[in-house]
Design a protein around this motif. Structure first.
Motif, short mmCIF file in Angstrom:
data_model
loop_
_atom_site.label_atom_id
_atom_site.label_comp_id
_atom_site.label_asym_id
_atom_site.label_seq_id
_atom_site.Cartn_x
_atom_site.Cartn_y
_atom_site.Cartn_z
N SER A 164 6.93 11.32 3.28
CA SER A 164 5.77 11.19 4.18
C SER A 164 4.55 11.98 3.69
O SER A 164 3.42 11.53 3.86
N ASP A 165 4.76 13.11 3.04
CA ASP A 165 3.61 13.89 2.60
C ASP A 165 2.91 13.26 1.40
O ASP A 165 1.78 13.60 1.07
N ARG A 166 3.56 12.26 0.76
CA ARG A 166 2.94 11.55 -0.37
C ARG A 166 2.15 10.34 0.10
O ARG A 166 1.42 9.74 -0.68
N ILE A 167 2.33 9.96 1.36
CA ILE A 167 1.71 8.75 1.90
C ILE A 167 0.50 9.06 2.74
O ILE A 167 -0.52 8.36 2.70
N TRP A 168 0.57 10.15 3.50
CA TRP A 168 -0.56 10.51 4.36
C TRP A 168 -1.42 11.57 3.71
O TRP A 168 -0.95 12.39 2.97
N ARG A 226 1.15 4.15 -3.00
CA ARG A 226 1.04 5.60 -2.77
C ARG A 226 2.25 6.35 -3.34
O ARG A 226 2.13 7.49 -3.77
N ASN A 274 0.83 -1.21 0.00
CA ASN A 274 0.00 0.00 0.00
C ASN A 274 0.86 1.26 0.00
O ASN A 274 0.59 2.23 -0.72
N ILE A 275 1.93 1.25 0.81
CA ILE A 275 2.84 2.40 0.85
C ILE A 275 3.46 2.63 -0.52
O ILE A 275 3.50 3.76 -1.03
N HIS A 288 5.90 5.13 10.21
CA HIS A 288 4.63 5.13 9.48
C HIS A 288 3.57 4.35 10.23
O HIS A 288 2.45 4.82 10.42
N SER A 289 3.93 3.13 10.71
CA SER A 289 2.95 2.29 11.37
C SER A 289 3.64 1.11 12.04
O SER A 289 4.83 0.87 11.84
N THR A 330 10.71 8.44 9.38
CA THR A 330 9.67 8.64 10.38
C THR A 330 8.85 7.36 10.47
O THR A 330 8.72 6.62 9.49
#
Length: 218
Positions: free
Chosen positions: A214-218, A30, A26-27, A199-200, A197
């Motif tokens: 990170s801004d492309r994933i969340w 994205r 999934n990451i 993620h999960s 960072t």
């Protein structure tokens, strides 16, 4: 039974212990990466409890590093499209004592404290390489998209010694608790210093992504 609905993006199968492979796919979706490359350290088995087997089935290719000869031979047979390395990974290159824990094959380790607690049946000297050496020799000198590391006790030391350079992995999965204690706070601080960072979580595994992504994933 494997039931796949037509609207399931990644199918109805997972090989990972905690569904890590589905989270990772999934990451990468994205991020626009259809077939992420990988470096699987302490790969254990081609399919059983594997975070990279599903990626392999979907066309990805990468490097598997496994010091257990019997398990390594299984990779050579089942995943010939990958580059399979019979060795261990450590903070420095050389040779180290590898402890076999037959009661729990997934817990083979270079950590004598963990081995003593689990009750190892035999020990042998094996070649070990740094992460950078594996990437330079077995790969192209460029870090793969995914770094998956599960080496029962040396994870933090190996990651600390790694030089990711200007093009680090996009995603890193690392076990935070292998039964010898929770290292999540230390891992989080180390990975943050390296530009990642959290993620999960997937079970006991922490999934990190580049801060720049990170801004492309969340």
């Amino acid at each position: 039974m494997n039931i796949t609905h037509r609207d399931q993006w990644f199918g109805g199968r997972t090989y990972a212990q905690h569904g890590d492979d589905l989270a990772v796919l999934n990451i990468f979706k994205r991020l626009g990466i259809e077939k992420p490359s990988y470096l699987d350290v302490g790969a254990y088995h081609p399919f059983d409890l594997s975070n990279t087997a599903l990626l392999y089935e979907r066309g990805s290719r990468g490097i598997n590093v496994e010091p257990n000869k019997a398990l390594f031979d299984a990779f050579s047979k089942a995943r010939p499209g990958d580059t399979n390395v019979h060795a261990g990974v450590a903070p420095v290159c050389g040779r180290m004592t590898f402890y076999h824990v037959n009661a729990d094959p997934g817990r083979f380790t270079f950590d004598v404290a963990i081995a003593s607690t689990l009750g190892f049946t035999r020990a042998e000297e094996v070649d070990v390489h740094t992460l950078n050496n594996i990437v330079d020799v077995a790969g192209t000198g460029i870090w793969p998209d995914l770094l998956n590391i599960d080496i029962e006790g040396l994870d933090i030391d190996v990651l600390r010694a790694a030089d990711f350079g200007e093009n680090p992995p996009r995603v890193v999965i690392v076990e935070a608790d292998n039964g010898s204690g929770d290292t999540s706070h230390e891992l989080d601080a180390l990975m943050h210093a390296k530009g990642f960072t959290l993620h999960s979580w997937a079970g006991s595994n922490m999934i990190f992504v580049r801060v720049a992504d990170s801004d492309r994933i969340w």
